[in-house]
Design an enzyme around this catalytic site. Sequence first.
Site, mmCIF file in Angstrom:
data_model
loop_
_atom_site.group_PDB
_atom_site.id
_atom_site.type_symbol
_atom_site.label_atom_id
_atom_site.label_comp_id
_atom_site.label_asym_id
_atom_site.label_seq_id
_atom_site.Cartn_x
_atom_site.Cartn_y
_atom_site.Cartn_z
ATOM 1 N N ASP A 11 -5.969 -7.919 0.070
ATOM 2 C CA ASP A 11 -5.069 -9.071 -0.047
ATOM 3 C C ASP A 11 -5.607 -10.316 0.654
ATOM 4 O OD1 ASP A 11 -3.087 -7.801 -1.575
ATOM 5 O OD2 ASP A 11 -2.195 -6.915 0.203
ATOM 6 N N GLN A 13 -8.535 -2.260 -8.737
ATOM 7 C CA GLN A 13 -9.159 -3.406 -8.067
ATOM 8 C C GLN A 13 -9.506 -3.121 -6.607
ATOM 9 O OE1 GLN A 13 -5.766 -6.567 -7.784
ATOM 10 N NE2 GLN A 13 -5.066 -4.909 -9.109
ATOM 11 N N ARG A 14 -8.886 -2.111 -6.010
ATOM 12 C CA ARG A 14 -9.207 -1.781 -4.624
ATOM 13 C C ARG A 14 -10.020 -0.489 -4.510
ATOM 14 N NH1 ARG A 14 -3.185 0.027 -2.478
ATOM 15 N NH2 ARG A 14 -3.348 2.243 -2.982
#
Length: 399
Positions: free
Chosen positions: A137, A291-292
Site C-alpha cells: 500500500d 499484485q502482492r
Amino acid sequence: MYGNCLILQSGGPTAVINNSMVGIIDEILSSSFTGKIYGAIGGIHGLLNESFITLNNLSIQDRYRLRCTPGAALGTWRYKLTPDDFENIIKIFKRNNIRYFFCIGGNGSMNVAKIINEFAKAAGFEMVVIGIPNSIDNDLLGTDHSPGYGSAAKFLVTSVLDVKMDMASYPESRRVTIIETMGRHTGWLAGACALAEVSTDNDQLLIYIPEVPFHLSDCLSRISKAYDEKRNTVLVVAEGLRNEDGQLIQQDIKYDILGRPKLGGISSYLKEKIEEHTGIDTRSIALSIWQRSSIALASKVDVDEAYKIGKEAWLYAVEGYTGVMIGIKRNMNTDNYQVSYEAVPLEEIAGKERFVPQEWYDSQKHTMTKKFKEYVHPVIQGEVLIPIENGLPAYKRVI
C-alpha cells in the site's frame, strides 16, 4: 546485550517480505551474536501461543530460496491485540529471554511494535524493538517508500500494458476494461499504473484514487466520448474509491475482525453502472492478491532494498536503538537513484497514513503527474531470476 531474537511477519504479505527476514538473519549470523534466532509461526498468533521456530540453522541455499519466495514464510495473522495480550507478550519474552524483537509489516504492525516497546519499558524489561516496513500500500510515514510497493507496482503496470496489447489486437474495438487495485485509503498502487501511458497509442487511461472524490457522471462521459472516437478505455480504480462525501463507492460493506471495511468489488460495481448508463460492453478485472504475491515480476530494486533494510535493522539494534522503524531515505541531490537508511521513532509514524499528495494527481485528465511518475519509476527497476524446477518456481517453506 545477551539473549535471543524473535522475528515476526505481520499484516498483509508481499512478494519481498521474506527478503527482510533473511536480511536480519544474514546480518546476525555474520556477527558475534550467540543467541537463538526465533521466528513466530503464524504472526501474532504464533507469538501469543509461543509457537516459535529456530532459524539459526537455515542453510545458505535455504535463505537464497526464501529470498525468491513470495508471501510470509513464517505466516501472518490479523488480530486486534488487547492490553492483556500485550502483558502476556512481555511475559513470553521474559520466559524465552527474547531481547531483540523485529516486527515486519505495515501500519498496523508498526503500531503493535510501538505498544510492545512501551509495555516492555513499563515492565522494566530491557529489550530492543525494531519495526521494518513492508507494505504494497506504500502508506507508511517515515520512509520514502515501503518495500513491497515497487514489486506490486511493477506487476500492475505490466498488467495494464498486457491488457492494452490485447485490446489493440482488435482494430476499432472501442473496448472498456476496468482494473481494480488494492488501496483501502490511498492510491499509490492505482497511481503507479500511469507508467503504462504511452504517447504513441490511442487508448484512454483513466486513474481514480481514494484521495480524490470520484464522480460517476464525469467518468461515464469520458468513456462515451472515447467510444464515439473509436478509442479503447482502460479504467484503473483503487478498491477504496470514495465520493465527494467521503463515502465508499462500493455497496453492501462488511467489516473484518479489526473493524475495517472488507473491500474488493468496485470494478464489478462500475462495470454494471457503465453498461447500465452507456450500453457499452465492459470487462472488469480484480487482480486481488496477485499484485502482492507475484515474485516473477518483482522489482530487483525492491528485492534488494527489502533485504538491505533487514540487515540495517540488526545494525541499528546492536547500537542500542529501540522503539524505531528503519526507513528508506531517497537522496534528492543526485540524478541517479540512491537511498540510505535511518531510524525513525515509532511514536511519530505508528497508526498514521501517508496519502498521495494532491498535487501529484491531475484532476483534469484523471491521471498522475510527471512528478508522481518520477517518484515511482526508480523503484520498479530490474528483474529477479527465480530458481526453477521442472518448469515451475522452486519456492521455500519454513513452517
